[in-house]
Structure formats: structure tokens, C-alpha cells
Design a protein around this motif. Structure first.
Motif, PDB file in Angstrom:
ATOM      1  N   GLU A 384      82.556   5.122  43.211  1.00  0.00           N
ATOM      2  CA  GLU A 384      83.093   5.695  44.607  1.00  0.00           C
ATOM      3  C   GLU A 384      84.399   5.395  45.394  1.00  0.00           C
ATOM      4  OE1 GLU A 384      80.982   9.096  45.238  1.00  0.00           O
ATOM      5  OE2 GLU A 384      80.188   8.276  43.867  1.00  0.00           O
ATOM      6  N   GLU A 385      84.365   4.209  45.458  1.00  0.00           N
ATOM      7  CA  GLU A 385      85.407   3.537  45.813  1.00  0.00           C
ATOM      8  C   GLU A 385      86.572   3.617  45.541  1.00  0.00           C
ATOM      9  OE1 GLU A 385      85.778  -0.874  47.446  1.00  0.00           O
ATOM     10  OE2 GLU A 385      83.469  -0.508  46.670  1.00  0.00           O
ATOM     11  N   PHE A 387      86.613   6.654  43.069  1.00  0.00           N
ATOM     12  CA  PHE A 387      86.770   8.228  43.143  1.00  0.00           C
ATOM     13  C   PHE A 387      87.697   8.370  44.670  1.00  0.00           C
ATOM     14  CE2 PHE A 387      85.170  12.098  45.166  1.00  0.00           C
ATOM     15  CZ  PHE A 387      85.338  12.995  44.426  1.00  0.00           C
ATOM     16  N   TYR A 388      87.663   7.374  45.083  1.00  0.00           N
ATOM     17  CA  TYR A 388      87.965   8.021  47.224  1.00  0.00           C
ATOM     18  C   TYR A 388      89.602   7.024  46.304  1.00  0.00           C
ATOM     19  CZ  TYR A 388      89.314   7.850  51.685  1.00  0.00           C
ATOM     20  OH  TYR A 388      89.588   7.983  52.623  1.00  0.00           O
ATOM     21  N   LEU A 389      89.666   6.171  45.837  1.00  0.00           N
ATOM     22  CA  LEU A 389      91.460   6.492  46.558  1.00  0.00           C
ATOM     23  C   LEU A 389      92.127   7.600  45.194  1.00  0.00           C
ATOM     24  CD1 LEU A 389      91.134   3.054  47.753  1.00  0.00           C
ATOM     25  CD2 LEU A 389      91.754   2.220  45.241  1.00  0.00           C
ATOM     26  N   GLN A 390      91.150   7.000  44.058  1.00  0.00           N
ATOM     27  CA  GLN A 390      92.200   8.176  43.481  1.00  0.00           C
ATOM     28  C   GLN A 390      92.164   9.942  43.691  1.00  0.00           C
ATOM     29  OE1 GLN A 390      88.615   7.862  39.105  1.00  0.00           O
ATOM     30  NE2 GLN A 390      90.556   8.806  38.315  1.00  0.00           N
ATOM     31  N   ILE A 403      91.274  -2.443  45.178  1.00  0.00           N
ATOM     32  CA  ILE A 403      89.883  -3.222  45.105  1.00  0.00           C
ATOM     33  C   ILE A 403      89.713  -3.994  45.086  1.00  0.00           C
ATOM     34  CG2 ILE A 403      88.033  -2.410  45.551  1.00  0.00           C
ATOM     35  CD1 ILE A 403      88.405   0.610  44.785  1.00  0.00           C
TER      36      ILE A 403
ATOM     37  N   ASP B  90      93.205  11.638  39.781  1.00  0.00           N
ATOM     38  CA  ASP B  90      94.072  11.023  40.538  1.00  0.00           C
ATOM     39  C   ASP B  90      95.457  12.098  40.167  1.00  0.00           C
ATOM     40  OD1 ASP B  90      93.500   9.726  38.233  1.00  0.00           O
ATOM     41  OD2 ASP B  90      96.180   9.670  38.008  1.00  0.00           O
ATOM     42  N   PHE B 101      87.157  13.693  52.714  1.00  0.00           N
ATOM     43  CA  PHE B 101      85.875  13.518  52.451  1.00  0.00           C
ATOM     44  C   PHE B 101      84.642  13.585  53.887  1.00  0.00           C
ATOM     45  CE2 PHE B 101      85.266  10.951  48.400  1.00  0.00           C
ATOM     46  CZ  PHE B 101      86.981  11.834  48.057  1.00  0.00           C
ATOM     47  N   HIS B 105      85.616   6.612  52.445  1.00  0.00           N
ATOM     48  CA  HIS B 105      84.790   5.188  52.053  1.00  0.00           C
ATOM     49  C   HIS B 105      85.515   3.965  52.572  1.00  0.00           C
ATOM     50  CE1 HIS B 105      81.417   5.824  49.169  1.00  0.00           C
ATOM     51  NE2 HIS B 105      82.166   7.006  48.755  1.00  0.00           N
ATOM     52  N   PHE B 115      97.983   1.924  51.301  1.00  0.00           N
ATOM     53  CA  PHE B 115      96.834   2.322  50.745  1.00  0.00           C
ATOM     54  C   PHE B 115      97.738   3.812  50.708  1.00  0.00           C
ATOM     55  CE2 PHE B 115      93.499   5.900  51.747  1.00  0.00           C
ATOM     56  CZ  PHE B 115      93.811   6.140  50.141  1.00  0.00           C
TER      57      PHE B 115
END
Lengths: 438, 266
Positions: A384-385, A387-390, A403, B90, B101, B105, B115
Motif C-alpha cells: 500500500e505504501e 502504491f501511494y508513492l507510485q 521508503i 506511476d 486517497f 498512507h 516526497f
């Protein structure tokens, strides 16, 4: 059998002959330490302090006291281009010998000298603090060897009220096969003094079987504040690194120490923190990135010996390939040390199914009204982490790296000094890059 | 559908400036959640999707973003003529899709600034570096518009953030990444009215003829602040009713039963 192995480590004390006049007490200490080294048995699996350790790694052979390093200019240049970019002083040792020093601005009264010079000039002062800590987490034999041999590293003493925000830097290089170096760091922060020290351990070349026997003694008295950082960035193939650390914290004083390990084939790091008087505080951090067949073995003791003392430990390991880590930590609250506040956390991020993280947290409490907690976790980066960055446009590989970097960064981000943090972070990045390119 | 056929169909639609979802079927763990969903969001419009719990709202957002747990068995999704389902997660983002979201996260140890910078850097051609000064200036201006403290840039992504802070952070990311199509997945959940207003203002400022929005929500309240052009009702994996903004009010008043009963065979 053990005796045979002992002899094979060293035929004679690996003492460095610098042609200096050293005090008698020091010669005696060297001699008695050598005798101690010879009689202390080698680590055995039955010893609780060596549980989970790979004892094969401790069987040294063909070791020798290091001769002067080759290509010193290259090492000095490397140390000067890759260092914390703001500092009070910088010393470079190669194979136990001081090869470069630069003083940028030390506060008046502060003593900052190579240990051999300090012995000649401030012998009594050194004697008061030098290797006074007798407690051991299993590495007695190494400490004894170190005491028998060391003459390199810094003696730093900040007298009462002396402060300096910028760190004092030291580079310790080992160069040449089977060479041993004995870096020593002794830091004394007296009442209300403030001092920051960064040691960097590196090897000159890859694939050389050299070994570091390092020893770090930190002392902070009333209200003093001491920060110590050790970056071990040796070659990940060949070298071994043994480091025994002790912190002694006085009334309302604080010692923060951080151990960052990126290199070496095998390390053994023992850290003892003694909170000895009311208001003593210790913060102990470690961030380690292991890959290949690297093995990091770390043992810690947080010893609370007075009322109203606090300590916090946060160790983080990111493991790849077939690497292995051992963390054994004990919080000990001595009788009568009421109102102790003590925490201990070890977190492991497993980047491979073959990596192995061992954690043995422990508590021994002999006082009332105590707040203590310990815990360890091991896990993988969650999908999930990633996925969030992607979902923000970062590709999966870069997301993983980000990460993992963040994971390690979490402990060093609690250090003082942005330049120090940046220095460590860039080394992490560099190792991640080399992992990715491999 | 065989890939070859898909491609032919794509060429036909090449010039369209829409997010086009046709007959989308998707399942998770073998359970079909989306059962032939068809929907088109042209650039310049704000479409709202409302639906009861379990109707497939969040599944739709995850499938569009490319979450690997969801398997698409049938259907097509194109974004300005590009086959979205053929792209990695991506790649979809870099192509101009954004998902805010529902549960952002936490990424411990990674600062918000780093980030965002990495996300923007990923959009640049190889060898080109992001302009740090311009980046911070832009970020600070956008943070100000969302009433975010500057200190926040040095904090780890969503780590220890309140619900409202997390949602504001999603909107900041949207502003920074400047997408062609933005999906807001229940961005209103967990927000108090003040935070909701700030978030809605942020979205409204982003409305433009160059951008389409798909606002997924359970409650009509959000649509008081982000007024949609079109409202869809999602039920059991399909759009069962489409109308203007007044449909949201009607739903609020009469409940979802009203639409589902309408659907039932007489």
C-alpha cells in the motif's frame, strides 16, 4: 585449543612505536591489558552475550599491527571532500597514524588532541578517564586488546561551560590486508559543556581483510550535553569492525549517540549507557543498511542507576540479500532507581526473504514507579505504501528506495545538526544507489 | 477483449479529451465489484459519483489508479485517447491522472518536501533537475492557500497527521502535480466543516477547462461546496442514474432506496 587460537591472533602486542615519551602508568596498562587479552577466553556460544552470533567470524588469524598506509594523499583528499560540511576541527588517521589535521574554531579551553599527544601533555587527565568502564557485553577480550595497542584517535575534553555547536570530525582509515587499527575516542563534557563528535570509519580499498578494534568512551557531567556519531562506511567485502562504546551520564546531563553501519563484512558493536545520577538522559540511535552476506551484531545495555533518569533507544535495520542482524538490548533499572523512564525499540525492514533479523529485547526492573517499554518489529515494505508513492508518479523501484531511506532516516533525524544529518543521509543514498546499480 | 481489438478502438477515439470508462468489470479476490460501469468525464467538467456503502465507489478509484489487487476482466478506460489500463500505476500518474486517497498512507522518515520533489522530478526528462528555488516558492504559495503551516514541509508524509491535515495534504499534492484528471475518493470523510471548506476551495480553484474531476462521495454535503456539473448514482457496480446537481439533493432527501426501487422490475 582456545590458547592456540589466541596466539594466532597476534604473536606480540601490536603496539605502535611512535618514539614518544609515554607515562609509566600507560606502559603498565598496556602490559596488563595484553596479559588480560591473553587470558580471557574466546567468545563461546554458551555465553548469553554471544547468542545468535556467528562465532566463526571471531576467529581471527594472521593479524598484524598496521604498517604506515600507502597513498595517504588520496585518503586525505577523500576525507576532505566527503565530510560533514560544517565542523570545528577535522583529524584524519590512517593505519593508526595521524596524517592530517585542521582546526577551524574550537572554543577556548577545549582540549582536542590525538591520544598520544594528550598522554604526553595531559597524562593525568587522560588517566582519570581512559578506559575506566569495566562493564562488558561480551567483548572483554577486544577491549583488552584495544587497551594494549591503541595510540590513535582523539582525546577531547570540554571544560565547564565550554560549548561548540559544530562537530569535531575524525576519519579512521585502514589500509592493507590483515592490518589492524585501534581507533580510540575519549570525550569528556564537563559541567554544562556542549560538544558534538563525528567519527567516520573507512577502508582505503575493497576486498582487504583488515579489522577495526575501536573503543569509544563518552563522559558527561552535571548538565553537560554530548552528541556522538559513528559512521562505519568500510568496504562491504573483507573488513571486520569491533566497537565497544560506553557512555557515563551525570546529573541532568545528556548523551546522544548514533551508530550508522553501511559497510564491513562483520561488525560487533557493544554499547553501554549508564545513567548514574538524577536527571541523566541517554538517547541511542542506530541505522544500518546490510546487504550481501554482511552481518551486524549489536548489543546494548541501558543501565539506570539513579532516580528520575531517562533513556531512549531506537535501532533500525534495513536488510537485503542474505544479510543478517542481531540486536540484543537490555534495560536494567537498578534498585532504588525510581521514576525511571526508559524505552527500547528495534525495527527491521526486510528487503529479501533470505535476510535474517534477530532481536532479543530485555528488561530487568528493580525499582518502583518506573515507565519502561521495549519492543521489536520485523516487516516488509507494504504494497500500500508503494502504491501511494507510485500513484504520485514515482516508479516502484524508486518508491522502495524512498521508503527504505525514510525508514533509516527516522532515527538519524533525531540528531542535532542539519549538516550531520545530511552527511549520514547522503551516505545512505550512496549505498542504495550502489545496491541498485549492482 | 483481445488487445488488438482494443487498439483499433483506441485509434478511433484518439482525439477525445475525456476520461472515458466503458463497460468496466473489475473484481477483487474473485468477487466482481464493478459490473459494467460506463462513464465519461470530459475535461472542464466536475462529475460526482454517489452511492451507498459497498456499491463500488472506492473500487472504481483504485482500479483507475491501477491498484494490483483489482483485476479488470472486461472493459476499457481511456484518458485523452490513451489506454489507461495498459499503463503502470506511476505511468498513469505521469500521464496526468491523480487520485486523492480516502486513507492517505504514512511514509515515516520521508519529508513532504522530498516526497513532492521526487514526484515532480519523476516527470522531468532524464538529466534535467528540478529548480529548487522555484519549487519551494510554488509549494509555499500553495500551502498558504490551504492554510498549511510552513513547518509541514519538514514533517514526514502524513506521519502523525490529523485526518484534516492528511486530506489537505492530498489537495496540496494535487495542486503541485497539476493533473488533467483528478479523482477525489471520499475526500470529505473525516473532515469537519472548516477543513471541508478549505479543501473544497482548493478544488474549486483548480477547476478549469483543461481539467476534469471525478468526485466520489457518500454524502451530499461536499457537493454544496464543490458544485458538480453531473451527478451519477453508483449501485451494485453500475451507474444506475445520471442527472444534474439537483440529483444530489434529491438523494439526500429521499435516500438511495428511492433510486434502487426505481430500478426494480415492476
Amino acid at each position: 585449543m582456545a590458547q592456540e587460537n589466541l596466539v594466532s591472533w597476534f604473536a606480540a602486542p601490536p603496539v605502535l612505536e611512535l618514539g614518544l615519551e609515554l607515562p609509566d602508568w600507560y606502559h603498565q596498562l598496556q602490559e596488563s591489558s595484553w596479559q588480560r587479552f591473553l587470558t580471557i577466553p574466546e567468545p563461546a556460544r554458551t555465553d548469553e552475550n554471544w547468542r545468535f552470533a556467528d562465532l566463526k567470524k571471531v576467529q581471527f588469524s594472521e593479524l598484524q599491527a598496521a604498517r604506515p598506509a600507502q597513498n595517504i594523499e588520496v585518503l586525505i583528499k577523500r576525507a576532505m571532500t566527503e565530510r560533514v560540511n560544517e565542523f570545528a576541527a577535522h583529524f584524519v588517521f590512517a593505519n593508526n597514524r595521524l596524517v592530517y589535521s585542521e582546526i577551524n574554531g574550537l572554543p577556548e579551553g577545549a582540549v582536542c588532541l590525538p591520544i598520544n599527544e594528550a598522554l604526553a601533555e595531559h597524562g593525568d587527565l587522560v588517566r582519570e578517564y581512559f578506559m575506566q568502564e569495566k562493564g562488558s557485553l561480551g567483548g572483554d577480550k577486544f577491549s583488552a586488546l584495544h587497551a594494549a595497542a591503541t595510540l590513535s584517535g582523539l582525546f577531547i575534553q570540554f571544560p565547564k561551560g565550554t560549548t561548540c555547536e559544530l562537530p569535531i570530525l575524525t576519519h579512521h582509515f585502514a589500509s592493507g590486508d590483515f592490518n589492524c587499527v585501534f581507533p580510540h575516542t575519549l570525550v569528556i563534557a564537563e559541567d554544562n559543556a556542549e560538544v558534538s563528535v563525528v567519527d567516520t570509519f573507512e577502508t582505503a580499498n575493497n576486498d582487504e581483510q583488515n579489522i577495526f578494534f575501536a573503543n569509544v568512551d563518552l563522559v558527561a557531567t552535571n548538565g553537560a550535553s554530548l552528541q556522538y556519531v559513528a559512521l562505519q562506511d568500510e568496504s562491504d567485502r573483507g573488513p571486520k569492525h569491533v566497537q565497544i562504546n560506553s557512555s557515563r551520564v551525570g546529573r541532568d546531563a545528556k548523551i546522544t549517540s548514533a551508530f550508522v553501519n553501511l559497510g564491513a563484512e562483520w561488525i560487533r558493536q557493544e554499547s553501554t549507557a549508564r545513567m548514574m545520577e538524577q536527571g541523566s538522559d541517554c538517547q541511542i540511535f542506530s541505522a544500518n543498511l546490510a546487504n550481501g552476506v554482511q552481518e551486524y551484531d549489536q548489543r546494548t545495555l541501558q543501565s539506570h542507576e539513579a532516580q528520575h533518569t531517562t533513556s531512549d533507544l531506537l535501532f533500525k535495520n534495513a536488510l537485503y540479500d542474505q544479510s543478517r542482524t542481531v540486536f540484543a538490548g537490555l534495560i536494567e533499572v537498578k534498585p532504588g532507581s525510581h521514576h525511571t523512564d526508559s524505552y527500547q525499540t528495534c525495527r527491521n525492514l526486510l528487503g529479501s526473504n533470505e535476510a535474517e533479523a534477530n532481536a532479543m529485547p530485555g528488561l530487568e526492573i528493580d525499582a518502583d514507579q518506573v515507565k519502561c517499554s521495549h519492543g521489536s518489529t520485523s516487516g516488509q515494505i507494504s504494497d500500500e505504501e508503494i502504491f501511494y508513492l507510485q500513484a504520485r508518479g514515482i516508479d516502484a523501484e524508486a518508491a522502495r528506495q524512498m521508503i527504505s531511506l525514510g525508514f533509516l532516516n527516522e532515527s538519524i533525524s533525531r540528531l542535532k545538526g542539519e549538516a550531520v544529518q545530511t552527511y549520514l543521509f547522503e551516505r545512505f543514498e550512496r549505498k542504495f544507489r550502489s545496491l541498485r546499480d549492482a | 477483449m483481445p488487445r488488438k481489438e482494443r487498439r483499433n478502438w483506441l485509434n478511433f477515439n484518439n482525439m477525445s479529451q475525456t476520461l472515458n470508462i466503458q463497460n468496466l468489470h473489475a473484481s477483487v479476490d474473485g468477487n466482481e465489484i464493478l459490473k459494467g460501469l460506463t462513464l465519461e468525464v470530459p475535461k472542464g467538467e466536475v462529475h460526482a459519483i454517489m452511492g451507498p456503502n459497498g456499491s463500488g465507489k472506492s473500487t472504481l478509484s483504485k482500479v483507475l489508479a491501477g491498484h494490483e489487487d483489482y483485476e479488470v476482466s472486461e472493459g476499457l478506460v481511456t484518458m485523452d485517447g490513451v489506454d489507461l489500463l495498459e499503463l503502470e500505476i506511476d505511468e498513469r500518474s505521469r500521464a496526468g491522472l491523480f487520485l486523492a486517497f480516502q486513507y492517505p498512507h504514512e511514509i515515516p522518515g520521508v519529508t513532504n518536501a522530498n516526497f513532492l520533489r521526487a514526484a515532480l522530478q519523476a516527470r522531468l526528462p532524464k538529466g534535467e533537475e528540478i529548480d529548487a528555488v522555484g519549487f519551494y516558492k510554488d509549494m509555499y504559495a500553495k500551502m498558504d492557500s490551504l492554510n498549511m503551516d510552513r513547518k509541514f514541509t519538514g514533517r514526514a508524509v502524513n506521519d502523525g497527521f490529523s485526518g484534516g491535515e492528511k486530506k489537505r495534504n492530498e489537495i496540496l499534492q494535487m495542486m503541485m502535480l497539476d493533473p488533467n484528471y483528478a479523482i477525489l475518493d471520499e475526500t470529505d470523510s473525516g473532515l469537519d466543516i472548516d477543513a471541508l471548506k478549505i479543501v473544497a476551495e482548493g478544488v474549486n480553484r483548480m477547476r478549469s477547462p483543461e481539467r476534469g474531476f471525478l468526485v466520489i462521495t457518500h454524502y451530499q454535503r461536499l457537493l454544496d461546496y464543490i458544485v458538480p456539473d453531473v451527478v451519477h448514482v453508483l449501485f451494485d457496480g453500475r451507474i444506475i442514474k445520471t442527472g444534474g446537481k439537483e440529483l444530489a439533493l434529491e438523494l439526500e432527501e429521499k435516500g438511495y432506496d428511492w433510486v434502487t426501487q426505481e430500478l426494480a422490475p415492476a
